[in-house]
Design an enzyme around this catalytic site. Structure first.
Site, PDB file in Angstrom:
ATOM      1  N   ASP A  48       0.770  -1.129   0.011  1.00 27.68           N
ATOM      2  CA  ASP A  48       0.109   0.085   0.056  1.00 27.68           C
ATOM      3  C   ASP A  48       0.763   1.298  -0.056  1.00 27.68           C
ATOM      4  O   ASP A  48       1.847   1.500   0.840  1.00 27.68           O
ATOM      5  CB  ASP A  48      -0.928   0.023   1.206  1.00 27.68           C
ATOM      6  CG  ASP A  48      -1.841   1.310   1.342  1.00 27.68           C
ATOM      7  OD1 ASP A  48      -2.885   0.898   0.665  1.00 27.68           O
ATOM      8  OD2 ASP A  48      -1.391   2.336   1.808  1.00 27.68           O
ATOM      9  N   TYR A  53       2.377  10.254  -0.311  1.00 27.99           N
ATOM     10  CA  TYR A  53       3.636   9.746   0.554  1.00 27.99           C
ATOM     11  C   TYR A  53       5.026   9.990  -0.109  1.00 27.99           C
ATOM     12  O   TYR A  53       6.167   9.869   0.378  1.00 27.99           O
ATOM     13  CB  TYR A  53       3.654   7.973   0.561  1.00 27.99           C
ATOM     14  CG  TYR A  53       2.639   7.455   1.651  1.00 27.99           C
ATOM     15  CD1 TYR A  53       1.520   8.253   2.127  1.00 27.99           C
ATOM     16  CD2 TYR A  53       2.201   6.231   1.313  1.00 27.99           C
ATOM     17  CE1 TYR A  53       0.465   7.921   2.595  1.00 27.99           C
ATOM     18  CE2 TYR A  53       1.045   5.661   1.983  1.00 27.99           C
ATOM     19  CZ  TYR A  53       0.158   6.447   2.710  1.00 27.99           C
ATOM     20  OH  TYR A  53      -1.165   6.071   3.179  1.00 27.99           O
ATOM     21  N   LYS A  78      -2.971   5.774  -4.124  1.00 31.81           N
ATOM     22  CA  LYS A  78      -4.099   6.850  -3.767  1.00 31.81           C
ATOM     23  C   LYS A  78      -3.786   8.162  -4.256  1.00 31.81           C
ATOM     24  O   LYS A  78      -2.583   8.615  -4.513  1.00 31.81           O
ATOM     25  CB  LYS A  78      -4.379   7.054  -2.268  1.00 31.81           C
ATOM     26  CG  LYS A  78      -4.219   5.706  -1.542  1.00 31.81           C
ATOM     27  CD  LYS A  78      -4.443   5.899  -0.187  1.00 31.81           C
ATOM     28  CE  LYS A  78      -3.945   4.718   0.631  1.00 31.81           C
ATOM     29  NZ  LYS A  78      -2.506   4.335   0.762  1.00 31.81           N
ATOM     30  N   HIS A 111      -7.700   9.583  -2.055  1.00 28.82           N
ATOM     31  CA  HIS A 111      -6.909   9.493  -0.431  1.00 28.82           C
ATOM     32  C   HIS A 111      -7.901  10.358   0.380  1.00 28.82           C
ATOM     33  O   HIS A 111      -8.058   9.840   1.812  1.00 28.82           O
ATOM     34  CB  HIS A 111      -5.685  10.372  -0.653  1.00 28.82           C
ATOM     35  CG  HIS A 111      -4.779   9.667   0.391  1.00 28.82           C
ATOM     36  ND1 HIS A 111      -3.375   9.708   0.143  1.00 28.82           N
ATOM     37  CD2 HIS A 111      -5.181   9.321   1.825  1.00 28.82           C
ATOM     38  CE1 HIS A 111      -2.840   9.092   1.361  1.00 28.82           C
ATOM     39  NE2 HIS A 111      -3.845   8.977   2.195  1.00 28.82           N
TER      40      HIS A 111
END
Length: 282
Positions: A48, A53, A78, A111
């Site tokens: 994931d 990120y 996401k 997200h």
């Protein structure tokens, strides 16, 4: 362990399997390649990540170098908060696939709903995710951090209903109402932060429950989540802890222990992340 993990899947609304135990990469920004490589070597097959990120390229490099066939992996990413407009969503998704070195992701999520931005249109990117799904570049699509009200607005606008809902859920904040709503509408549920951002490793009450069966707090929290039917993807940069987290299929929780864990619910006070109604970071 790898063969065993491959069997531990449930079926998405699309009919495809999704491994119930994955590896999270939130806030893994240094040593990403080594961390993901270690997880893959241990047998993790569900990874994931997210545009937010900032680690998709290193995750992709670790996957490419792992030697694990693509069809044995389940990869989730996401849509970042600044990419909700259709053109930005399309361009950012192209970059996600390029960075992850793959022609498709197994799951792509919005997200955050961002109800205070984009004129309050929490469904704004959904038609574009439907495009990705129709093209086969996102095998499944869904929502992350959406409340019941937000989900209803997406359902009103959708031609393809979301396949997955990913929300914060752990013993201190089980988030039952939104999980139950999602399941009632055919969605598979995923629990992010299943270890409550480290709290599961040091909470005294959870430690006492775990000690009674010779386990650790994190292991018991993960087993509890799996027993509830949630998909989990704990994060650790330490190989020993990655292996410890995986060791949750060799024991079960008695009903009495699950009841004690259920009793740790603190409601909203147990939330560790941002609230979906107020999250507005671009």
């Amino acid at each position: 362990m790898t063969r065993f993990l491959k069997k531990l899947s449930i079926t998405l609304p699309t009919g495809a399997p999704i491994p119930v135990f994955g590896f999270g990469t939130y806030k893994v920004t240094s040593g990403v390649y080594e961390t993901v490589s270690s997880a893959l070597a241990l047998g993790y097959r569900h990874i994931d990540t997210a545009q937010m990120y900032g680690n998709e390229a290193e995750v992709g490099r670790a996957i490419a170098d792992s030697g694990v066939p693509r069809e044995e992996l389940f990869i989730t990413s996401k849509l970042d908060n600044g990419n909700h407009e259709p053109a930005a969503a399309r361009a950012s998704f192209d970059k996600t696939l390029a960075d992850l070195r793959t022609d498709y992701v197994d799951l792509f999520l919005i997200h955050w709903p961002l109800p205070t931005l984009y004129d309050g249109d929490v469904a704004l990117p959904w038609p574009v995710l439907e495009e990705f799904h129709a093209q086969g570049r996102a095998r499944a699509i869904g929502l992350s951090n959406y409340t019941i009200e937000h989900i209803e607005r997406v359902l009103d606008a959708a031609e393809v209903a979301p396949h997955v809902l990913q929300v914060e859920a752990h013993p201190f904040f089980p988030n039952n109402e939104v999980r139950d709503f999602a399941r009632a509408h055919g969605m598979t549920t995923q629990a992010w932060s299943p270890l409550a951002r480290g709290r599961a490793a040091k909470d005294p009450a959870l430690a006492r429950i775990a000690a009674s069966i010779g386990r650790t707090g994190p292991q018991v929290a993960l087993r509890w989540a799996l027993d509830r039917g949630d998909i989990v993807f704990p994060k650790s940069v330490t190989p020993a802890r990655q292996a410890e987290n995986l060791d949750v299929f060799s024991f079960t929780l008695a009903d009495s222990l699950r009841a004690r864990i259920d009793a740790l619910d603190e409601g909203e006070a147990g939330r560790t992340g941002s609230h979906p109604d107020t999250m507005n970071r671009l």
